[in-house]
Design a protein around this motif. Structure first.
Motif, PDB file in Angstrom:
ATOM      1  N   VAL A  16       4.688  58.692  33.137  1.00  0.00           N
ATOM      2  CA  VAL A  16       4.922  58.514  31.701  1.00  0.00           C
ATOM      3  C   VAL A  16       4.186  57.257  31.248  1.00  0.00           C
ATOM      4  N   VAL A  17       3.453  57.361  30.147  1.00  0.00           N
ATOM      5  CA  VAL A  17       2.731  56.209  29.607  1.00  0.00           C
ATOM      6  C   VAL A  17       3.680  55.387  28.737  1.00  0.00           C
ATOM      7  N   VAL A  18       3.761  54.099  29.042  1.00  0.00           N
ATOM      8  CA  VAL A  18       4.597  53.143  28.312  1.00  0.00           C
ATOM      9  C   VAL A  18       3.662  52.091  27.723  1.00  0.00           C
ATOM     10  N   THR A  19       3.792  51.824  26.415  1.00  0.00           N
ATOM     11  CA  THR A  19       2.901  50.869  25.763  1.00  0.00           C
ATOM     12  C   THR A  19       3.690  49.756  25.075  1.00  0.00           C
ATOM     13  N   PHE A  20       3.022  48.634  24.925  1.00  0.00           N
ATOM     14  CA  PHE A  20       3.547  47.483  24.190  1.00  0.00           C
ATOM     15  C   PHE A  20       2.439  47.018  23.264  1.00  0.00           C
ATOM     16  N   ALA A  21       2.763  46.755  22.020  1.00  0.00           N
ATOM     17  CA  ALA A  21       1.756  46.289  21.068  1.00  0.00           C
ATOM     18  C   ALA A  21       2.340  45.157  20.225  1.00  0.00           C
ATOM     19  N   ALA A  22       1.556  44.125  20.032  1.00  0.00           N
ATOM     20  CA  ALA A  22       1.950  43.015  19.162  1.00  0.00           C
ATOM     21  C   ALA A  22       1.134  43.115  17.892  1.00  0.00           C
ATOM     22  N   GLY A  23       1.780  42.889  16.760  1.00  0.00           N
ATOM     23  CA  GLY A  23       1.040  42.961  15.518  1.00  0.00           C
ATOM     24  C   GLY A  23       1.869  42.564  14.324  1.00  0.00           C
ATOM     25  N   ILE A  24       1.332  42.884  13.168  1.00  0.00           N
ATOM     26  CA  ILE A  24       1.980  42.594  11.896  1.00  0.00           C
ATOM     27  C   ILE A  24       2.398  43.924  11.280  1.00  0.00           C
ATOM     28  N   LYS A  25       3.668  44.017  10.885  1.00  0.00           N
ATOM     29  CA  LYS A  25       4.181  45.212  10.217  1.00  0.00           C
ATOM     30  C   LYS A  25       5.055  44.749   9.060  1.00  0.00           C
ATOM     31  N   GLN A  27       4.366  42.654   6.850  1.00  0.00           N
ATOM     32  CA  GLN A  27       4.150  41.212   6.745  1.00  0.00           C
ATOM     33  C   GLN A  27       5.015  40.386   7.695  1.00  0.00           C
ATOM     34  N   LYS A  28       5.485  40.997   8.787  1.00  0.00           N
ATOM     35  CA  LYS A  28       6.276  40.281   9.786  1.00  0.00           C
ATOM     36  C   LYS A  28       5.711  40.548  11.168  1.00  0.00           C
ATOM     37  N   PRO A  29       5.752  39.549  12.059  1.00  0.00           N
ATOM     38  CA  PRO A  29       5.289  39.785  13.431  1.00  0.00           C
ATOM     39  C   PRO A  29       6.276  40.684  14.180  1.00  0.00           C
ATOM     40  N   VAL A  30       5.735  41.646  14.914  1.00  0.00           N
ATOM     41  CA  VAL A  30       6.569  42.583  15.671  1.00  0.00           C
ATOM     42  C   VAL A  30       5.951  42.878  17.023  1.00  0.00           C
ATOM     43  N   VAL A  31       6.791  43.337  17.922  1.00  0.00           N
ATOM     44  CA  VAL A  31       6.341  43.989  19.155  1.00  0.00           C
ATOM     45  C   VAL A  31       6.826  45.422  19.059  1.00  0.00           C
ATOM     46  N   VAL A  32       5.912  46.351  19.271  1.00  0.00           N
ATOM     47  CA  VAL A  32       6.241  47.777  19.228  1.00  0.00           C
ATOM     48  C   VAL A  32       6.239  48.290  20.662  1.00  0.00           C
ATOM     49  N   PHE A  33       7.368  48.847  21.072  1.00  0.00           N
ATOM     50  CA  PHE A  33       7.538  49.422  22.402  1.00  0.00           C
ATOM     51  C   PHE A  33       7.356  50.930  22.252  1.00  0.00           C
ATOM     52  N   LEU A  47       9.887  51.895  19.266  1.00  0.00           N
ATOM     53  CA  LEU A  47      10.883  50.984  18.712  1.00  0.00           C
ATOM     54  C   LEU A  47      10.167  49.692  18.347  1.00  0.00           C
ATOM     55  N   ASP A  48      10.480  49.143  17.179  1.00  0.00           N
ATOM     56  CA  ASP A  48       9.895  47.870  16.738  1.00  0.00           C
ATOM     57  C   ASP A  48      10.931  46.772  16.890  1.00  0.00           C
ATOM     58  N   LYS A  49      10.472  45.602  17.276  1.00  0.00           N
ATOM     59  CA  LYS A  49      11.354  44.433  17.316  1.00  0.00           C
ATOM     60  C   LYS A  49      10.619  43.273  16.653  1.00  0.00           C
ATOM     61  N   GLU A  50      11.258  42.694  15.648  1.00  0.00           N
ATOM     62  CA  GLU A  50      10.640  41.551  14.971  1.00  0.00           C
ATOM     63  C   GLU A  50      10.618  40.347  15.908  1.00  0.00           C
ATOM     64  N   TRP A  51       9.545  39.557  15.794  1.00  0.00           N
ATOM     65  CA  TRP A  51       9.352  38.355  16.584  1.00  0.00           C
ATOM     66  C   TRP A  51       9.270  37.176  15.634  1.00  0.00           C
ATOM     67  N   GLN A  52       9.550  35.977  16.130  1.00  0.00           N
ATOM     68  CA  GLN A  52       9.491  34.804  15.259  1.00  0.00           C
ATOM     69  C   GLN A  52       8.071  34.494  14.801  1.00  0.00           C
ATOM     70  N   ILE A  54       3.641  35.523  15.378  1.00  0.00           N
ATOM     71  CA  ILE A  54       2.664  36.466  15.921  1.00  0.00           C
ATOM     72  C   ILE A  54       2.142  35.965  17.268  1.00  0.00           C
ATOM     73  N   GLU A  55       2.038  34.669  17.411  1.00  0.00           N
ATOM     74  CA  GLU A  55       1.570  34.108  18.680  1.00  0.00           C
ATOM     75  C   GLU A  55       2.556  34.429  19.810  1.00  0.00           C
ATOM     76  N   GLY A  56       3.854  34.320  19.506  1.00  0.00           N
ATOM     77  CA  GLY A  56       4.874  34.662  20.495  1.00  0.00           C
ATOM     78  C   GLY A  56       4.843  36.134  20.862  1.00  0.00           C
ATOM     79  N   ALA A  57       4.637  36.991  19.880  1.00  0.00           N
ATOM     80  CA  ALA A  57       4.553  38.435  20.133  1.00  0.00           C
ATOM     81  C   ALA A  57       3.337  38.758  21.004  1.00  0.00           C
ATOM     82  N   ILE A  58       2.197  38.144  20.687  1.00  0.00           N
ATOM     83  CA  ILE A  58       0.976  38.368  21.477  1.00  0.00           C
ATOM     84  C   ILE A  58       1.182  37.874  22.906  1.00  0.00           C
TER      85      ILE A  58
END
Length: 114
Positions: A16-25, A27-33, A47-52, A54-58
């Motif tokens: 199963v392919v599992v991905t993680f992406a950091a970005g802006i959604k 206008q807020k930094p998020v990590v998308v699982f 699933l999206d999770k807001e991050w404090q 963008i640098e932390g998400a990356i």
């Protein structure tokens, strides 16, 4: 600022392919699982999770491990897989049954027939 992806990581766990992406959604930094489900109507579950920041998400996405991917896959399988498969069954079938076909021989007439 527009929605954008800044960094991604991809793992294959038990086929199963599992991905993680950091970005802006929105206008807020998020990590998308994400999980590639292989289902026709729901090919990707995310699933999206807001991050404090963008640098932390990356940083999180660049340093995520296969162990984290395994844990996310297990979380998906325990909490979301059955629901995702039910949604897929509903949307992947040819007829939903809400509107009877023209050849309806049941007790209630088809829409538009008298």
């Amino acid at each position: 600022m527009q929605d954008s992806i800044q960094s991604t990581s991809r793992f294959e766990v038990d086929g199963v392919v599992v991905t993680f992406a950091a970005g802006i959604k929105r206008q807020k930094p998020v990590v998308v699982f994400g999980i590639y489900t292989g289902l026709k109507a729901v090919p990707v579950f995310s699933l999206d999770k807001e991050w404090q920041t963008i640098e932390g998400a990356i940083h999180y996405v660049q340093h995520v491990s296969v162990v984290t991917a395994e844990k996310f896959l297990a979380h998906y399988q325990e909490h979301y897989q059955a629901m995702t498969e039910q949604v897929n069954r509903v949307f992947a079938r040819e007829h939903t049954g809400f509107i009877a076909p023209d050849t309806n021989k049941g007790r209630f007439p088809s829409r538009g027939c008298k």
